[in-house]
Design a protein around this motif. Structure first.
Motif, PDB file in Angstrom:
ATOM      1  N   ILE A 680      38.194  39.246  31.710  1.00 38.97           N
ATOM      2  CA  ILE A 680      36.766  39.580  31.743  1.00 38.97           C
ATOM      3  C   ILE A 680      36.175  39.521  30.343  1.00 38.97           C
ATOM      4  O   ILE A 680      35.051  39.038  30.137  1.00 38.97           O
ATOM      5  CB  ILE A 680      36.580  40.980  32.370  1.00 38.97           C
ATOM      6  N   LYS A 707      31.889  40.021  39.195  1.00 35.86           N
ATOM      7  CA  LYS A 707      32.750  41.060  39.772  1.00 35.86           C
ATOM      8  C   LYS A 707      32.454  41.256  41.257  1.00 35.86           C
ATOM      9  O   LYS A 707      33.364  41.438  42.070  1.00 35.86           O
ATOM     10  CB  LYS A 707      32.554  42.367  39.016  1.00 35.86           C
ATOM     11  N   ILE A 712      36.265  42.154  42.341  1.00 32.01           N
ATOM     12  CA  ILE A 712      37.269  42.559  41.359  1.00 32.01           C
ATOM     13  C   ILE A 712      37.344  44.086  41.331  1.00 32.01           C
ATOM     14  O   ILE A 712      36.323  44.768  41.195  1.00 32.01           O
ATOM     15  CB  ILE A 712      36.909  42.019  39.966  1.00 32.01           C
ATOM     16  N   ILE A 719      39.879  37.014  36.049  1.00 27.28           N
ATOM     17  CA  ILE A 719      38.926  36.285  36.891  1.00 27.28           C
ATOM     18  C   ILE A 719      39.582  34.967  37.296  1.00 27.28           C
ATOM     19  O   ILE A 719      40.028  34.201  36.433  1.00 27.28           O
ATOM     20  CB  ILE A 719      37.609  36.024  36.139  1.00 27.28           C
TER      21      ILE A 719
END
Length: 840
Positions: A680, A707, A712, A719
Motif C-alpha cells: 500500500i 481498498k 483489503i 495490493i
C-alpha cells in the motif's frame, strides 16, 4: 587546446564572478525566474555574453566559465522550441563565445601587457537547476531521482562542451553526494579531461542535502584523484568557507562564494553589512586554496580586488613568513647553545654527586660494621649473664645493673621502635582492607532476603507474561471483530443497493384521471406487473404493449444520424444494462484500433454496418443500444459516450482517462518486485509520482477506493495488481478505480476552467473574448503549458479546427466557458509566481 592548466609557475588561479550579475549591466534586465536563466542570452544577446567574459578577463580572471550553468538540450527544446540538434549547437556556441572573448583580450594585451594563459571552464550545473525550483540549494530531488537519470541528463551537455574544446570542466553547486559521485565517475569516460567539483553548502559543516562536506570531499578525491584539479564550494556565504576547508587535509581547494548579501523575496537583495569579498582571500590562501573567485552578486570590480589581493597578498605573506622563519631560527640557535651549557653543567653536577655518593657509602659501610660488632658484644654479654645466673643458683642479674652499655641499649630501643612501627603499619593496612567487609551473619540474612525477592520477581514476571499473552489475544480478537464488522457493513450496503423496496401504489392515484376511486377500480386484484401495465396504459399510448415491443423508425431524413436512418418498425430487444455496456466498450475498443480519426457518429454507423449485414438487424441493435444508453445516463461512462456521440463532449476526454489509467498501471507494474503485488505504501508513493498535481485528499480517496474494490482487510498490506486492473467485457471504465480517476479529472477540469474564466473577467459573462485574451489567460494560469496543447484548447473553445488563429473571430465569454466544459482541458503544471534565482 589553446591554453593549458598545467602551469608550473602558477600557484593560485583567479576565477570570474557572478555571470548573471555582470551580464545584467549589458542587457538591462535580470534573468531571475527564467527557466533557462542566463543561457537564454546565447540565442538573444550573444554579443553581451562576449562583453561579460571580456569584463572579467580585463579584471584579471585566469579562468572564465561558459554560460551553460542552467543549459540543457531538453530545456532548449521545451522553452525555445528548437530541435535537439539546435539545442546542442547552442551549448557549443557558448564555448565559441568564450573563446572569442579570450582571443579579443589577448589581442588587446599583445602590445601593452604580458601574455597570460587564459583557461575556459565548461560550466556544468546540477540536475536540480533544470527543475527551476531552487532545489539545488536543498537537494530535495536527490532521494527521488535515480543515479541513472542524473547521468543520462548530464551526458549530452558534457559531451557538447568537450567536443567544443573547453580546457577544463566545472561541476558546480552540487547539493548531494549521489550526484557528485555520478559526475566524478562519468569523468573517467573522458581520460584527457580534467575538472573541479564545488558543492552547495547549507552551513559550515554540511552539504545542502545534509552530508558532511569533509567526508564527501574525501570520497570524491579517492574516486578519481588523477582527473580532479580541486574540490570546494560555491554560491554560499564567504563567512562559512574557512570552517568548511580547515579539516580537509592537503586537498587543493576551489571556492567562489556569493557576496554575502541575503535575498528577500519581497524586496530583493539586502546588504547585511557584508565585508568585501577580497578581505577573506588572505585567510583562504593560508588554507591551500588554489582557485578563488566569486558567484552571485559579485562583479568585475570584485575580481579585480581579488586579483590584487592574490598578487600582493602572497608577497606580503611570504615576507612575513620569511621574518618569522628567521626569528625562529635565531631562537632555535639560542636554545641550542643554552641546552649545551646546561648539558655541561649537568655532567659536572653528576660527577660531583657520584663522588659524594662514594664518600657517603664508605661512611655507611663503616657504621654498619660498627653496629654489627656492637650487636655481637651485646648478645655475648647477655649470654654470659645467663650463664652466671645458672652458676650462682638462680640469682638474677640484669643487664642494666650498672653494667649495661648505653650504645647497645640505644640500638635495642631503635630496633623495638622499628618493629612497633611495622606492626602498626600492618594493622592499619588490615583495617583498610577489611573495612568494607560485611559480617557473616549480616551476609546470610541479606542473602536469604535476596532469594525471597528473586522468587517474588519470578512470580511477577510469570503473571506479567500471562497478562501480555491475554492482551495480545484480546487485540487479535478485536482486529478480527473489526474486520467482520467492516465486512458486515459492506454486505449490508450491497444488500441495500441490491434490495428493491415494495412500490407505494397508492401514490399512483394522484397521476390518474378519476383519482383514487378509479385507480382502485383499475388495480384491484392485479399483480405488480399488471398494475404497472395498467398505469402505463393510463399514462399514454406509448405505454401500450405494441409500443413496448417495437420502436418506430425515424425515417431516412438526412438530419437523422446515419446509424438511425430506417423506415418501419424496429423490434425492442430489451437489452440489459450489462449488454449495453459491453456494446459501448466494444465500440471504443474497435475505434481505438481502426478509426480514431473518424467522428463518433460516422464510426458507430460503420461499426453496425460491419457487424450486421441486414438493415433490419442493424437497425434493431442501433435503436436498442441508443435507447439503453439513454436510460443509463446515470452512469458517468455511458453519459460520456452519449455526449461524444451527439457532439456535446470531446472524444479526447475518454482517451485522456484511458491514458491516465494505463500510465498508473504501467508505473505500478514497474515498481512491483514480483510483477503481481505491491504494498500500500509503494502504491501511494507511485500514485504521487505519477500524478504530481493531485492533492493529498485525492491520493487518499484513490487509496480508499482501491481498498474498497479489493476488499483489503486491516492487517493486510499488499495490493494484487492483476485483480485491481482486471478489465471485463464492460471495459476498464466500469472499475471503481477508473471511475474515481474520471471523477477527479472532472473536478480538476472544472477548477482549472474556473481559474481561466476568472482571469478572463468571469463576472461579465457577455464580454467578448479574443484568441489573444484566451491565450494570455492560459499562460498566466498554467505557465508550463506548451504552444501545441494551448492551440488545441483554443481551437476547441472557438469551434474552429482549420482557420489561422489570428483569423478566428471573438466569441462571448459564456460560449467559451460552455465549450471548454465539454472538452478535454487539463492542467499541465502548477500555478506559481516567478521567483528570483540567486545561483551561479
Amino acid at each position: 587546446m589553446s591554453a593549458t592548466y598545467q602551469d608550473a609557475d602558477r600557484k593560485v588561479f583567479v576565477l570570474d564572478g557572478g555571470f548573471s550579475s555582470q551580464i545584467s549591466r549589458h542587457v538591462g534586465t535580470t534573468s531571475d525566474g527564467d527557466p533557462l536563466w542566463t543561457s537564454r542570452f546565447l540565442q538573444t544577446n550573444p554579443e553581451d555574453v562576449v562583453k561579460t567574459h571580456l569584463d572579467f578577463l580585463r579584471a584579471g580572471s585566469d579562468i572564465i566559465s561558459t554560460n551553460t550553468y542552467q543549459a540543457s538540450i531538453g530545456a532548449f527544446v521545451k522553452h525555445l522550441q528548437v530541435s535537439p540538434e539546435e539545442g546542442s549547437s547552442l551549448i557549443k556556441r557558448a564555448v565559441a563565445l568564450a573563446k572569442e572573448a579570450r582571443t579579443k583580450y589577448l589581442e588587446e594585451c599583445h602590445s601593452t601587457l604580458p601574455t597570460r594563459n587564459i583557461l575556459i571552464a565548461g560550466s556544468v550545473g546540477p540536475f536540480g537547476a533544470a527543475l527551476n525550483d531552487g532545489s539545488e540549494y536543498s537537494g530535495n530531488y536527490i532521494d527521488q531521482t535515480t543515479a541513472e537519470t542524473i547521468r543520462n541528463w548530464h551526458k549530452p551537455r558534457i559531451e557538447a562542451l568537450i567536443e567544443s574544446g573547453v580546457d577544463i570542466l566545472a561541476f558546480e553547486t552540487i547539493p548531494g553526494e549521489k550526484e557528485a559521485l555520478v559526475l566524478v565517475n562519468m569523468l573517467k569516460e573522458y581520460p584527457s579531461t580534467k575538472a573541479w567539483i564545488s558543492f552547495s553548502c547549507k552551513d559550515d559543516a554540511s552539504l545542502a542535502h545534509g552530508e558532511k562536506f569533509q567526508e564527501v570531499a574525501e570520497k570524491c578525491w579517492k574516486a578519481n584523484p588523477e582527473q580532479l584539479l580541486a574540490i570546494g564550494m560555491n554560491c554560499c556565504s564567504p563567512k562559512i568557507v574557512a570552517n568548511l576547508i580547515k579539516n580537509v587535509g592537503q586537498l587543493p581547494i576551489v571556492t567562489y562564494p556569493n557576496s554575502g548579501e541575503k535575498y528577500d523575496p519581497a524586496i530583493g537583495w539586502k546588504d547585511d553589512h557584508c565585508k568585501p569579498l577580497y578581505t577573506f582571500v588572505p585567510e583562504w590562501l593560508n588554507l591551500n586554496v588554489k582557485y578563488v573567485g566569486g558567484c552571485c552578486r559579485t562583479y568585475c570590480e570584485d575580481i579585480s580586488s581579488i586579483r590584487k589581493e592574490k598578487a600582493f597578498g602572497i608577497s606580503a605573506h611570504k615576507k612575513q613568513y620569511d621574518n618569522q622563519i628567521k626569528l625562529l631560527i635565531k631562537e632555535n640557535n639560542d636554545l641550542r647553545e643554552e641546552n649545551l651549557n646546561l648539558t655541561f653543567e649537568i655532567t659536572k653536577l653528576n660527577r660531583e654527586n657520584g663522588k659524594l655518593k662514594d664518600d657517603n657509602f664508605s661512611d655507611y659501610l663503616s657504621l654498619m660494621r660498627e653496629r654489627d660488632a656492637r650487636y655481637t658484644l651485646y648478645f655475648e654479654n647477655v649470654a654470659l649473664h645467663l650463664k652466671l645466673k645458672e652458676l650462682d643458683g638462680g640469682k638474677v642479674y640484669t643487664v642494666e645493673d650498672g653494667q649495661g652499655d648505653p650504645v647497645v641499649l640505644r640500638i635495642a630501643l631503635d630496633k623495638c621502635r622499628e618493629q612497633l612501627s611495622s606492626n602498626q603499619s600492618e594493622l592499619t593496612k588490615m583495617k583498610e582492607e577489611y573495612s568494607e567487609t560485611v559480617p557473616r551473619r549480616e551476609y546470610d540474612w541479606l542473602d536469604t532476603k535476596y532469594c525471597d525477592l528473586q522468587k517474588q520477581l519470578h512470580a511477577i514476571h510469570a503473571e506479567y507474561d500471562e497478562l501480555q499473552n491475554n492482551h495480545k489475544r484480546i487485540l487479535a480478537q478485536k482486529k478480527s471483530t473489526e474486520e467482520e464488522l467492516i465486512e458486515c457493513r459492506e454486505r449490508c450496503s450491497e444488500l441495500e443497493r441490491a434490495g428493491t423496496p415494495r412500490p407505494h401504489w397508492d401514490i399512483c392515484a394522484d397521476f390518474i384521471g378519476g383519482g383514487r376511486e378509479r385507480w382502485w377500480q383499475l388495480a384491484s386484484g392485479l399483480s405488480s406487473r399488471d398494475k404497472l401495465r395498467a398505469l402505463l396504459k393510463e399514462l399514454g399510448p406509448a405505454a401500450e404493449s405494441e409500443h413496448l415491443e417495437y420502436f418506430d423508425g425515424l425515417g431516412l431524413d438526412p438530419v437523422i444520424p446515419p446509424y438511425l436512418r430506417y423506415e418501419g418498425k424496429v423490434r425492442n430487444l430489451r437489452l440489459s444494462r450489462r449488454e449495453v455496456s459491453v456494446v459501448i466498450n466494444d465500440i471504443w475498443f474497435s475505434k481505438m484500433k481502426h478509426g480514431q480519426a473518424m467522428s463518433m457518429q460516422d464510426y458507430v454507423t460503420k461499426y453496425f454496418e460491419h457487424r450486421y449485414q441486414q438493415p433490419s438487424v442493424r437497425a434493431e441493435w442501433a435503436y436498442n443500444v441508443c435507447a439503453g444508453a439513454e436510460q443509463m445516463l446515470d452512469e458517468p461512462q455511458v453519459r460520456l459516450f452519449w455526449g461524444v456521440l451527439h457532439g456535446q463532449l470531446s472524444e479526447d476526454v475518454y482517451w485522456g482517462l484511458r491514458t491516465h489509467w494505463l500510465l498508473l498501471r504501467d508505473q505500478l507494474y514497474r515498481q512491483s518486485k514480483d510483477g503481481e503485488t505491491i504494498t500500500i505504501e509503494e502504491f501511494e508513493k507511485t500514485a504521487r509520482n505519477t500524478f504530481p498535481l493531485k492533492s493529498e485528499v485525492d491520493i487518499k480517496n484513490l487509496m480508499d477506493v482501491v481498498k474498497k474494490q479489493l476488499k483489503i482487510k486491516l492487517n493486510h498490506n499488499e495490493i494484487n495488481l492483476d485483480k485491481l486492473f482486471h478489465e471485463n467485457e464492460e471495459g476498464f471504465d466500469r472499475v471503481d478505480l477508473a471511475r474515481e480517476l474520471f471523477r477527479q479529472r472532472q473536478i480538476a477540469q472544472d477548477k482549472y476552467i474556473r481559474e481561466v474564466v476568472a482571469e478572463l473577467g468571469g463576472r461579465h459573462v457577455n464580454r467578448i473574448v479574443s484568441v489573444d485574451n484566451l491565450k494570455r489567460a492560459f499562460a498566466v494560469i498554467d505557465p508550463a503549458i506548451n504552444h501545441i496543447r494551448m492551440e488545441r484548447y483554443i481551437r476547441w473553445a472557438f469551434s474552429d479546427q482549420t482557420s489561422e488563429l489570428s483569423a478566428i473571430c471573438p466569441l462571448p465569454l459564456r460560449t467559451i466557458v460552455s465549450r471548454l466544459a465539454t472538452g478535454d482541458i487539463e492542467r499541465v503544471g502548477p500555478r506559481y509566481k516567478a521567483k528570483r534565482r540567486h545561483y551561479k
